[in-house]
Design a protein around this motif. Structure first.
Motif, mmCIF file in Angstrom:
data_model
loop_
_atom_site.group_PDB
_atom_site.id
_atom_site.type_symbol
_atom_site.label_atom_id
_atom_site.label_comp_id
_atom_site.label_asym_id
_atom_site.label_seq_id
_atom_site.Cartn_x
_atom_site.Cartn_y
_atom_site.Cartn_z
ATOM 1 N N LEU A 1 -18.746 10.361 38.722
ATOM 2 C CA LEU A 1 -19.523 9.377 39.461
ATOM 3 C C LEU A 1 -19.989 8.309 38.469
ATOM 4 O O LEU A 1 -20.933 8.537 37.695
ATOM 5 C CB LEU A 1 -20.735 10.014 40.142
ATOM 6 C CG LEU A 1 -20.493 10.732 41.477
ATOM 7 C CD1 LEU A 1 -19.671 11.990 41.286
ATOM 8 C CD2 LEU A 1 -21.813 11.084 42.150
ATOM 9 N N PRO A 2 -19.321 7.157 38.422
ATOM 10 C CA PRO A 2 -19.643 6.139 37.409
ATOM 11 C C PRO A 2 -21.106 5.705 37.411
ATOM 12 O O PRO A 2 -21.721 5.591 36.346
ATOM 13 C CB PRO A 2 -18.721 4.971 37.782
ATOM 14 C CG PRO A 2 -17.607 5.589 38.558
ATOM 15 C CD PRO A 2 -18.209 6.747 39.287
ATOM 16 N N THR A 3 -21.658 5.473 38.601
ATOM 17 C CA THR A 3 -23.052 5.002 38.665
ATOM 18 C C THR A 3 -24.004 6.047 38.103
ATOM 19 O O THR A 3 -24.892 5.731 37.296
ATOM 20 C CB THR A 3 -23.435 4.667 40.119
ATOM 21 O OG1 THR A 3 -22.541 3.683 40.628
ATOM 22 C CG2 THR A 3 -24.864 4.160 40.195
ATOM 23 N N LEU A 4 -23.835 7.297 38.511
ATOM 24 C CA LEU A 4 -24.705 8.362 38.025
ATOM 25 C C LEU A 4 -24.512 8.576 36.532
ATOM 26 O O LEU A 4 -25.481 8.835 35.804
ATOM 27 C CB LEU A 4 -24.425 9.660 38.786
ATOM 28 C CG LEU A 4 -25.286 10.854 38.403
ATOM 29 C CD1 LEU A 4 -26.762 10.583 38.667
ATOM 30 C CD2 LEU A 4 -24.842 12.117 39.140
ATOM 31 N N ASN A 5 -23.289 8.459 36.053
ATOM 32 C CA ASN A 5 -23.019 8.634 34.625
ATOM 33 C C ASN A 5 -23.793 7.617 33.795
ATOM 34 O O ASN A 5 -24.384 7.960 32.761
ATOM 35 C CB ASN A 5 -21.516 8.487 34.370
ATOM 36 C CG ASN A 5 -21.121 8.918 32.970
ATOM 37 O OD1 ASN A 5 -21.258 10.076 32.597
ATOM 38 N ND2 ASN A 5 -20.628 7.971 32.189
ATOM 39 N N ARG A 6 -23.827 6.355 34.268
ATOM 40 C CA ARG A 6 -24.584 5.325 33.543
ATOM 41 C C ARG A 6 -26.081 5.625 33.578
ATOM 42 O O ARG A 6 -26.787 5.446 32.571
ATOM 43 C CB ARG A 6 -24.299 3.953 34.149
ATOM 44 C CG ARG A 6 -22.904 3.436 33.874
ATOM 45 C CD ARG A 6 -22.765 1.979 34.273
ATOM 46 N NE ARG A 6 -22.839 1.805 35.719
ATOM 47 C CZ ARG A 6 -21.781 1.820 36.531
ATOM 48 N NH1 ARG A 6 -20.572 2.007 36.027
ATOM 49 N NH2 ARG A 6 -21.932 1.626 37.828
ATOM 50 N N MET A 7 -26.568 6.095 34.713
ATOM 51 C CA MET A 7 -27.990 6.407 34.826
ATOM 52 C C MET A 7 -28.371 7.560 33.904
ATOM 53 O O MET A 7 -29.422 7.537 33.251
ATOM 54 C CB MET A 7 -28.321 6.743 36.283
ATOM 55 C CG MET A 7 -28.172 5.558 37.231
ATOM 56 S SD MET A 7 -28.239 6.025 38.972
ATOM 57 C CE MET A 7 -29.927 6.630 39.075
ATOM 58 N N LEU B 1 -26.824 8.444 31.125
ATOM 59 C CA LEU B 1 -26.739 7.956 29.748
ATOM 60 C C LEU B 1 -28.004 7.208 29.355
ATOM 61 O O LEU B 1 -28.573 7.434 28.278
ATOM 62 C CB LEU B 1 -25.519 7.048 29.595
ATOM 63 C CG LEU B 1 -25.378 6.345 28.239
ATOM 64 C CD1 LEU B 1 -25.248 7.354 27.110
ATOM 65 C CD2 LEU B 1 -24.179 5.397 28.251
ATOM 66 N N ILE B 2 -28.466 6.329 30.231
ATOM 67 C CA ILE B 2 -29.704 5.583 29.952
ATOM 68 C C ILE B 2 -30.875 6.538 29.802
ATOM 69 O O ILE B 2 -31.698 6.412 28.881
ATOM 70 C CB ILE B 2 -29.971 4.558 31.073
ATOM 71 C CG1 ILE B 2 -28.891 3.471 31.052
ATOM 72 C CG2 ILE B 2 -31.351 3.935 30.914
ATOM 73 C CD1 ILE B 2 -28.953 2.530 32.252
ATOM 74 N N GLY B 3 -30.957 7.525 30.706
ATOM 75 C CA GLY B 3 -32.051 8.491 30.640
ATOM 76 C C GLY B 3 -32.040 9.301 29.361
ATOM 77 O O GLY B 3 -33.085 9.508 28.724
ATOM 78 N N VAL B 4 -30.861 9.762 28.927
ATOM 79 C CA VAL B 4 -30.747 10.552 27.696
ATOM 80 C C VAL B 4 -31.113 9.705 26.482
ATOM 81 O O VAL B 4 -31.812 10.170 25.569
ATOM 82 C CB VAL B 4 -29.323 11.129 27.565
ATOM 83 C CG1 VAL B 4 -29.123 11.755 26.193
ATOM 84 C CG2 VAL B 4 -29.064 12.170 28.646
ATOM 85 N N PHE B 5 -30.663 8.453 26.455
ATOM 86 C CA PHE B 5 -31.007 7.573 25.336
ATOM 87 C C PHE B 5 -32.512 7.352 25.261
ATOM 88 O O PHE B 5 -33.104 7.357 24.168
ATOM 89 C CB PHE B 5 -30.271 6.236 25.477
ATOM 90 C CG PHE B 5 -28.970 6.181 24.737
ATOM 91 C CD1 PHE B 5 -28.090 7.240 24.809
ATOM 92 C CD2 PHE B 5 -28.619 5.085 23.972
ATOM 93 C CE1 PHE B 5 -26.886 7.213 24.119
ATOM 94 C CE2 PHE B 5 -27.429 5.046 23.276
ATOM 95 C CZ PHE B 5 -26.551 6.109 23.348
ATOM 96 N N ILE B 6 -33.145 7.135 26.407
ATOM 97 C CA ILE B 6 -34.597 6.943 26.422
ATOM 98 C C ILE B 6 -35.306 8.167 25.877
ATOM 99 O O ILE B 6 -36.260 8.067 25.084
ATOM 100 C CB ILE B 6 -35.072 6.634 27.854
ATOM 101 C CG1 ILE B 6 -34.593 5.249 28.288
ATOM 102 C CG2 ILE B 6 -36.594 6.724 27.956
ATOM 103 C CD1 ILE B 6 -34.886 4.915 29.729
ATOM 104 N N VAL B 7 -34.824 9.349 26.260
ATOM 105 C CA VAL B 7 -35.447 10.604 25.815
ATOM 106 C C VAL B 7 -35.294 10.771 24.305
ATOM 107 O O VAL B 7 -36.247 11.110 23.593
ATOM 108 C CB VAL B 7 -34.832 11.791 26.576
ATOM 109 C CG1 VAL B 7 -35.171 13.100 25.887
ATOM 110 C CG2 VAL B 7 -35.339 11.812 28.008
#
Length: 640
Positions: free
Chosen positions: A356-362, A364-370
Motif C-alpha cells: 500500500l504505497p500511501t500507508l508505506n509513506r505514512m 516511513l514518516i512516523g518511524v523517522f519522527i520516532v
C-alpha cells in the motif's frame, strides 16, 4: 526398482505431513517470530539500566529472569499458542478477524446481544493501537542492533542514528518490490539468529549453571516482596520480552497453528531462554555489564558479525510488522472502516503479499519522527509496551466472548481462564502506565487519531447511505414505469450501475434518467458486499438474478482478505448466461460532494473530517479495477 503400492481397499498414502509442517515452521521463524526474537537485544538491559531499572544484585537478577520466563510461558506458550490461536476466522487470525467473529450473531440467536457496540469499539481501538506498535518496533529494534557498534568502539556513537535512518529508508523503499524474493531467506536467517542466541547464552550459562534456579516462580515472588513498588515498575521492562505476541495470532493464516507452535517450542523458546539465562549469568559474574549484556556475551572477534546479524534480524522483524500493517489496513477497508487505498499485489502466487504505497509513506514518516525524536533504543523502550499491553488485554476480552458464543464454553470454565490472562495483562499495563509521560503518549495519541478516523469513516458511510436511500425509488415502481407512455428511449449496449445496497434503485440510475432521459437495452445493478469472514468460497461469491425490462441484479460477496475486481465479476456472470461486450458496456458511478451541516448525525468537525477523507479516498474505478475509459460519473451534493 520396485514400488510398493497400497493394498486394495487400504486408505491412500498421505503426503509427508511432518515435512510440510517443518517447512512452514521454518517460514514462521522468519515472519512470526521476528519481533519477539529480537527482544534479547534490549529487554534485560532495560530491566537494570532503563528509566526504572533496578540494581543488578544476584537476587534481583534471579528475580527478573524468573519474571521473564513466566511471562513467556503464561502469555505466549499458554494464552496465545494454546488458547487464542484457536479463535480463528476460517483460518485467519488477528484482532480484526477476532472482531469479525464477535460482530457475527451468536449461535442460535437472531439478534446481537447487549454490549456488542462496546466490544466493537474495543476491537477497533485495539487495531488502532497496533499501528503504534508498527511504528515503534522497527525504530527500537534497528536502533538497538546498530548500537552494538558503540560497544565495539565509541567512534561509531555519533553515526548510530544516521545509520539507523539509512537502513530504515532502504527497508521502506524496497516494499514496492514485494517480499517474495527475500522472504525465502527470512526463515533460515532467523534460524541462524536463534541458534546464535542459544550459543551465546549457553556459553555463559555453563560457567554459572546456578542461574537455572531462576526458572522457579519462587524467585519471582521473592523479587516482588523485596522490591515492592520498584519491582512492579520493572514489569514494564520485563514486558518487552513478549511484545511480539500479537504477531503470532495475526500471522496464523499464513502458516497455521501447528507450525507456529512447533517453531516456538522447538527453537524460539529454547533460544530465547538460553540467551536470557546467559545474560543473567553474565550479570551475576559482572554486574557492570548491565548497560548492554547482550553484546557483551560475545567475544570481541565476533562483535561486528553479531551486529550485522542482529541488524538483519531486526530488519526482518520490522518487515513482518510493516506487512502486518498492510494486511490490517486492507481488512479495515473491506470491513468498511477505512477509505479505499491503492493495493498493489507484489506476487502472482501469494495474494497475501500486498503493498500500500500511501500507508508505506505514512509509516516511513512516523518511524523517522520516532527515531529522530527519541534517538536511542533506551529512550524508545521507555515509550514501548503501553500500546501492546492494551491490545493484549482487549484480545483477552474478545477471545472470552468468542469462547462463550462460538465454542460453547461454559462461564465456569471460560471466566476463570480469561480472568487469569486479563489479570496478567492489566498488571503489565499498570506497570507500563508510568511510561505515558516518558513517551508512551505517542502510540496512545496515534491510536486515538486512527480510531477517530476509523469510526468517523464507518459512521459517515452509514449516514451517507441513509441519505441516499431516502432519495431512492423502489425498483419495482421503476420497472413498472418503463412500460408507460413516458418510458425513456432504450439505446444499444449494457449499462452497469454500481450501488452499495442491493435494495432500491441506484441514485446514479435515477440521475441518468433525469438528465439524459435514456436507458440501455441491458441494465446490470451491481452490488459488492464485504462479509465478516476472511474469504468467501467461489461458489458462494456470486448471485445473478434476471429481472424485468432487461434488468439484471448481480450481488458479489467477498471476504475482508479478498480483493474484488469488477471485470472478473462480469466474466463470471458471462459464464452464468449474462451476455455483454466490454467495449459496448458503460459503467455508471455516483460521486457525491459532501457538505457538513448541523443536521443530526455527527459533530461538524467529524463531518468535515469525513468529507476530507472521501475526497482523498481512492476512486472506485481504480479500486475495483474498472476500465477507466468506460466509466461515467454522475455527481450529486449531499448534506450530512
Amino acid at each position: 526398482m520396485s514400488t510398493t503400492l497400497p493394498a486394495p481397499g487400504a486408505p491412500p498414502v498421505e503426503p509427508d505431513i511432518s515435512r510440510r509442517t517443518a517447512a512452514l515452521a521454518l517460514g514462521a521463524l522468519g515472519v512470526v517470530y521476528g519481533d519477539i526474537g529480537t527482544s534479547p537485544l534490549y529487554s534485560l538491559r532495560e530491566c537494570f539500566s532503563g528509566p526504572h531499572g533496578i540494581t543488578p544484585t544476584p537476587a534481583n537478577v534471579m528475580g527478573v529472569l524468573s519474571l521473564i520466563f513466566w511471562a513467556l510461558f503464561i502469555i505466549i506458550s499458554v494464552k496465545y499458542l494454546l488458547f487464542v490461536l484457536r479463535a480463528d476466522n476460517r483460518g485467519e487470525g488477528g484482532i480484526l478477524a477476532l472482531l469479525a467473529l464477535v460482530m457475527q450473531r451468536p449461535k442460535g440467536s437472531q439478534a446481537s446481544r447487549p454490549g456488542r457496540p462496546l466490544l466493537v469499539m474495543l476491537g477497533l481501538f485495539g487495531a488502532a493501537l497496533l499501528y503504534g506498535d508498527g511504528i515503534i518496533t522497527p525504530a527500537v529494534s534497528v536502533l538497538s542492533a546498530v548500537e552494538g557498534l558503540s560497544v565495539a568502539t565509541p567512534i561509531f556513537k555519533p553515526y548510530i542514528v544516521p545509520i539507523t535512518l539509512v537502513i530504515l529508508l532502504a527497508l521502506f523503499l524496497v516494499q514496492r518490490h514485494g517480499t517474495g524474493g527475500i522472504g525465502t531467506v527470512f526463515g533460515p536467517v532467523m534460524c541462524l539468529w536463534f541458534v546464535t542466541l542459544a550459543v551465546l547464552g549457553g556459553k555463559e550459562l555453563v560457567h554459572n549453571p546456578a542461574v537455572l534456579g531462576a526458572l522457579s516462580p519462587v524467585q519471582g515472588v521473592r523479587f516482588f516482596l523485596e522490591n515492592g513498588k520498584q519491582g512492579f515498575l520493572v514489569l514494564g521492562a520485563v514486558f518487552l520480552v513478549v511484545t511480539g505476541g500479537e504477531a503470532l495470532y495475526a500471522d496464523m493464516g499464513h502458516f497455521g497453528r501447528r507450525p507456529i507452535r512447533w517453531a516456538w517450542f522447538c527453537m524460539v523458546l529454547p533460544g530465547l531462554m538460553l540467551n536470557y539465562l546467559g545474560q543473567g549469568a553474565l550479570l551475576l559474574r559482572a554486574p557492570e555489564a548491565a548497560h548492554n549484556p547482550f553484546y557483551l556475551l560475545a567475544p570481541s572477534w565476533a562483535l561486528y558479525p553479531l551486529v550485522v546479524l542482529a541488524t538483519v534480524a531486526t530488519v526482518i522483524a520490522s518487515q513482518a510488522l510493516i506487512s502486518g500493517a498492510f494486511s490490517l489496513t486492507r481488512q479495515a477497508m473491506q470491513l468498511g472502516y477505512c477509505p479505499r487505498m491503492e493495493v498493489v499485489h507484489t506476487s502472482a502466487e501469494e495474494m497475501g503479499q500486498i503493498y500500500l504505497p500511501t500507508l508505506n509513506r505514512m509509516l516511513l514518516i512516523g518511524v523517522f519522527i520516532v527515531v529522530l525524536g527519541f534517538r536511542s533504543s533506551t529512550a524508545l523502550a521507555a515509550a514501548y509496551g503501553i500500546a501492546v499491553t492494551a491490545t493484549m488485554a482487549i484480545t483477552t476480552v474478545l477471545a472470552y466472548v468468542v469462547a462463550r458464543e462460538r465454542w460453547g464454553a461454559s462461564r465456569a470454565v471460560a471466566l476463570p481462564v480469561a480472568g487469569v490472562f486479563l489479570a496478567v495483562d492489566l498488571a503489565f499495563f499498570g506497570s507500563n502506565a508510568v511510561k505515558i509521560v516518558h513517551g508512551g503518549w505517542f502510540p496512545l495519541l496515534l491510536a486515538v487519531v486512527i480510531f477517530t478516523l476509523l469510526t468517523t469513516w464507518k459512521r459517515g458511510r452509514e449516514i451517507l447511505g441513509g441519505k441516499m436511500r431516502v432519495g431512492s425509488m423502489d425498483l419495482g415502481d421503476l420497472l413498472k414505469s418503463l412500460d408507460g407512455v413516458h418510458a425513456p428511449m432504450r439505446v444499444p449496449g449494457t449499462a452497469v450501475f454500481m450501488t452499495g445496497s442491493p435494495l432500491g434503485t441506484p441514485p446514479a440510475l435515477l440521475h441518468n434518467l433525469k438528465h439524459n432521459k435514456v436507458l440501455h437495452e441491458q441494465v446490470v445493478l451491481l452490488t459488492i458486499l464485504s462479509e465478516d469472514v476472511p474469504h468467501v468460497p467461489p461458489e458462494e461469491q456470486l448471485e445473478v438474478e434476471t429481472l424485468e425490462q432487461g434488468f439484471v441484479r448481480v450481488i458479489a460477496r467477498y471476504g475482508f482478505m479478498d480483493n474484488p475486481s469488477v471485470p472478473n465479476i462480469l466474466q463470471r456472470c458471462r459464464e452464468r448466461g449474462l451476455q455483454f461486450q466490454l467495449m459496448r458496456t458503460s459503467f455508471f458511478l455516483g460521486r457525491e460532494t459532501l457538505i457538513p451541516s448541523k443536521k443530526p448525525g455527527m459533530a461538524m468537525w467529524r463531518e468535515a473530517l469525513f468529507s476530507w477523507m472521501s475526497r482523498n479516498a481512492r476512486s472506485a474505478t481504480a479500486f475495483f479495477r474498472i476500465p477507466p475509459n468506460r466509466v461515467v460519473e454522475l455527481g450529486a451534493q449531499v448534506e450530512l
